[in-house]
Design a protein around this motif. Structure first.
Motif, PDB file in Angstrom:
ATOM      1  N   GLY A 132      -1.801   4.220  -1.307  1.00 37.08           N
ATOM      2  CA  GLY A 132      -0.799   4.833  -0.448  1.00 37.08           C
ATOM      3  C   GLY A 132      -0.657   6.330  -0.618  1.00 37.08           C
ATOM      4  O   GLY A 132       0.154   6.945   0.065  1.00 37.08           O
ATOM      5  N   THR A 190       0.824  -1.205   0.000  1.00 36.23           N
ATOM      6  CA  THR A 190       0.000   0.000   0.000  1.00 36.23           C
ATOM      7  C   THR A 190       0.858   1.255   0.000  1.00 36.23           C
ATOM      8  O   THR A 190       0.723   2.124  -0.867  1.00 36.23           O
ATOM      9  CB  THR A 190      -0.918   0.029   1.234  1.00 36.23           C
ATOM     10  OG1 THR A 190      -1.664  -1.168   1.260  1.00 36.23           O
ATOM     11  CG2 THR A 190      -1.853   1.222   1.174  1.00 36.23           C
ATOM     12  N   GLY A 191       1.754   1.373   0.981  1.00 34.06           N
ATOM     13  CA  GLY A 191       2.624   2.533   1.016  1.00 34.06           C
ATOM     14  C   GLY A 191       2.127   3.682   1.879  1.00 34.06           C
ATOM     15  O   GLY A 191       2.760   4.728   1.929  1.00 34.06           O
ATOM     16  N   GLY A 204       1.188   4.919  -5.802  1.00 31.72           N
ATOM     17  CA  GLY A 204       1.068   5.842  -4.695  1.00 31.72           C
ATOM     18  C   GLY A 204       2.297   6.641  -4.333  1.00 31.72           C
ATOM     19  O   GLY A 204       2.375   7.190  -3.241  1.00 31.72           O
ATOM     20  N   ASN A 211       4.134  -1.817  -7.017  1.00 33.73           N
ATOM     21  CA  ASN A 211       3.088  -0.837  -6.725  1.00 33.73           C
ATOM     22  C   ASN A 211       2.987  -0.543  -5.235  1.00 33.73           C
ATOM     23  O   ASN A 211       1.885  -0.411  -4.688  1.00 33.73           O
ATOM     24  CB  ASN A 211       1.736  -1.324  -7.254  1.00 33.73           C
ATOM     25  CG  ASN A 211       1.514  -0.912  -8.700  1.00 33.73           C
ATOM     26  OD1 ASN A 211       0.834   0.067  -8.969  1.00 33.73           O
ATOM     27  ND2 ASN A 211       2.128  -1.617  -9.630  1.00 33.73           N
ATOM     28  N   THR A 271      -1.708   1.412  -8.998  1.00 36.34           N
ATOM     29  CA  THR A 271      -1.981   2.051  -7.735  1.00 36.34           C
ATOM     30  C   THR A 271      -0.720   2.113  -6.875  1.00 36.34           C
ATOM     31  O   THR A 271      -0.694   1.662  -5.752  1.00 36.34           O
ATOM     32  CB  THR A 271      -3.037   1.235  -6.934  1.00 36.34           C
ATOM     33  OG1 THR A 271      -2.498  -0.124  -6.832  1.00 36.34           O
ATOM     34  CG2 THR A 271      -4.360   1.165  -7.592  1.00 36.34           C
ATOM     35  N   THR A 275      -4.985  -0.123  -1.945  1.00 38.19           N
ATOM     36  CA  THR A 275      -3.543  -0.254  -1.683  1.00 38.19           C
ATOM     37  C   THR A 275      -2.736   0.727  -2.530  1.00 38.19           C
ATOM     38  O   THR A 275      -1.761   0.377  -3.150  1.00 38.19           O
ATOM     39  CB  THR A 275      -3.031  -1.692  -1.930  1.00 38.19           C
ATOM     40  OG1 THR A 275      -3.162  -2.025  -3.310  1.00 38.19           O
ATOM     41  CG2 THR A 275      -3.790  -2.704  -1.099  1.00 38.19           C
ATOM     42  N   GLY A 283       4.887   2.011  -3.420  1.00 43.58           N
ATOM     43  CA  GLY A 283       4.850   3.444  -3.155  1.00 43.58           C
ATOM     44  C   GLY A 283       5.663   3.889  -1.953  1.00 43.58           C
ATOM     45  O   GLY A 283       5.622   5.060  -1.584  1.00 43.58           O
TER      46      GLY A 283
HETATM   47  K   LIG Z   1       0.684   1.300  -3.318  1.00 44.54           K
END
Ligand SMILES: [K+]
Ligand SMILES: [K+]
Lengths: 416, 416
Positions: free
Chosen positions: B362, B28-29, B250, B144, B248, B360, B146
């Motif tokens: 971020g 997610t980040g 982020g 992905n 995604t 996810t 982030g």
């Molecule tokens: K992310």
């Protein structure tokens, strides 16, 4: 709206007249001017006629469509010649209009009498003026219009159950829709004969009213701007009353602008769902929401077909409900972004006003009169599309011939 | 996260450690502490391993499921004995993991080399530290995730295409998903052989990137807090870069908290849709959105079946997509109301953070570190459900036997 409709000098501004006329005919109840002070009694009479015609018109149109869709599905080829169909159609249309008008007049008269007595004997109005108030608000509530003849809507009656409860009753009955009312009148002693449609609307209405009442009570209980300013009995009365108003009459006895943002968010969803089809309420309709909920429950539980109240849900309805719901979401989203670009108002208030217009509710945090002409035109369009859009889309889909000339090879993408 | 992971005295706070670990493993980040200053190089290494395992894990798991679902649909009974199936399954699993790991390593190495050279020769970092920066951000972008090793994420590189474009490329490739990458590698000269799934993901990705770039450029062009502070070239570069980040990864090279509320609302939708299935991206997935769009288009046009890129869409997918999308909407809605009850933050910022966690992504308007432990626990749950939820729901539905023992009488309610 002619000059004769407006108090003081000159005619009404075109946007004010247009907004009020559309708001009345679409039984929304959003206002840009003060219904009590801005319009003359003649102008208020015009509004009343527009409300009644708008309410009855949609009930008749949607009921006709409903009958036609159901007949087509169940009887199909029984109507052999166009002439037969036409002759039967005319007679049926007349009976339908008479039935609907009778129900409307009976409910409106009963509520008007209670309101008249209350305004006259309980609130000290002149008998004739009290009668006018009673008739106007009875018609406004049964047709889920939400127009009131007081500058502060119904905030003067926040603790008066003799005003609020009759209005709530008329709102709920109008919002059930004609097919449900007729089935209840016919089969009330034998609820087992009710159709899936009737069961969906009745349980949906009960559920949404309960959720709304509990949510508003819980979230606003200690808000000094709304329920918090009143004793316990009034708090419960008004939590119930405003829960009813999301189904989608739009009267308010409290200042909606003072509600907590969480409450507005809950009311957004309740308003978006709205009332029963072929009634006076707006929104995507309880049955649309119910069908989507039933699909999800069936998928999650692993049922091979979608079953609702002991009947299998026609597969044609699945895509119909998905289409109506998602197009409505898209429309409200686009309108929200557009109005946010045109104004500096917070997202949650714009969203509330947009859903209120789309679902023809008419509740407002107070921004409608202030957003400016371009945004008001968007709201006018939303009221119109919200009133006729879902039913038109659903009908167009339901009445379409589905002949399969050939089928392409099947394939599936990965979901999720 | 042990004390060895944290700079300064003592171990990390449990919620900070849990949040960071879930955020990394779910790629997610979102962060509650400063990745550069709070964690030691050892701690940052742990984060990197979690990202790589989390990203590869989901790719392998989702690809396996995808293969199984498609095989079940197309070959069905070809696998006669359980033993055969088992033997083939082991070999296939090994080949699958090798393929996915190879793709990941190749892309990550290529991007790491470009970044290493840029950090070393262009930005004046020590060669070894530049290598660490290159590897970390290459892994973080392909998966992905982030996560960045700078306190201000990538805001120091707002006008550096040698940093932003390699990261954007890795993000897009990772977000296409394994099945699409494999088909491109196999059939690149013959795009007619691509499956419906590949076409949906490729056109969907191109469309969403374009919409995002245009929308961010149009809405932020003159915002002095974001694009407005930079020359034209940088504005276009960053509009594109942040459009990619909604699919995604982020990363952010601008202060998301300074974006206009309209932009956040557009990004909400882009993030919610997310990337391709069986890749490192989150969201409800491009295919889910594409299937719903195809259903609506078919219904509005009146087609008897839903056709996507010349193939008929399997009817089983209709309800699957509806279920995944609507359950996700419900989850984000519930989380938004819950966090609004727990904090005093505006609706649009809470919604952005909730969708950012669920998909996810971020990206953050800066509230994640400040919302408090209960809300952070909700975000942790959202990251987890957002990572495994859609795929689990979709798989459970797709793999379920659908035997019809008998059918109930059919009935349909009125929609709309
Ligand atoms: K992310
Ligand atoms: K209304």
């Amino acid at each position: 709206m002619l000059p004769i409709s407006k108090e003081g000098d000159g005619g009404a501004n075109w946007i004010e007249a247009l907004f009020t006329a559309v708001s009345a005919a679409c039984v929304t109840g959003l206002t840009v001017v003060d219904t009590e002070l801005y319009w003359t009694p003649f102008g208020q009479g015009v509004i009343l006629v527009l409300i009644q015609l708008g309410g009855l018109g949609v009930m008749v149109f949607a009921s006709l469509i409903g009958i036609f869709v159901v007949r087509r599905l169940t009887l199909g080829s029984r109507l052999t010649t166009a002439q037969e169909a036409h002759a039967e159609g005319i007679g049926q249309l007349r009976r339908l209009i008479v039935s609907i008008a009778t129900i409307a007049v009976v409910v409106e008269c009963a509520v008007a009498i209670v309101l008249w007595l209350r305004f006259w004997l309980g609130r000290g109005e002149e008998p004739l003026h009290a009668l006018w108030l009673g008739v106007f608000h009875a018609v406004s509530s049964f047709n889920n219009a939400g127009f009131a003849l007081f500058s502060d809507n119904l905030m003067g009656f926040v603790d008066d159950p003799w005003i609020l409860l009759p209005l709530a009753t008329a709102t709920i009955i109008g919002g059930l829709g004609f097919p449900v009312i007729m089935q209840i009148l016919k089969h009330a002693p034998h609820p087992r004969r009710f159709s899936m449609h009737t069961w969906l609307v009745l349980t949906g209405t009960a559920l949404l009213l309960t959720v709304g009442t509990v949510a508003i009570a819980a979230l606003e209980w200690n808000n000094p701007g709304s329920l918090g300013a009143h004793p316990t009995g009034t708090r419960i009365l008004d939590a119930f009353f405003h829960s009813v108003q999301t189904r989608t009459a739009g009267f308010n006895a409290l200042d909606i602008g003072a509600f907590e943002p969480e409450t507005l968010l809950v009311m957004d969803v309740l308003m978006f769902i709205g009332g029963g089809p072929a009634g006076t309420a707006g929104g995507i309709k309880i049955t649309t929401f119910g069908v989507l909920a039933a699909i999800i429950i069936a998928e999650v539980r692993g049922d091979p077909t979608v079953t609702v109240f002991g009947k299998r849900l026609s597969r044609a309805v699945h895509r119909e409900a998905t289409t109506v719901a998602l197009l409505s979401v898209g429309l409200c989203y686009a309108a929200t972004v557009a109005i946010m670009l045109l104004t500096d108002i917070d997202h949650d208030r714009v969203l509330f006003e947009v859903i209120s217009a789309f679902a023809t509710v008419g509740l407002s945090t107070g921004i409608t009169a202030a957003v400016g002409t371009p945004s008001q035109l968007i709201l006018i369009l939303l009221m119109f599309l919200g009133r006729v859009g879902p039913i038109t889309v659903a009908t167009a889909i339901a009445l379409r011939p589905r002949r399969l000339a050939y089928e392409l090879p099947k394939e599936r993408p990965i979901i999720g």
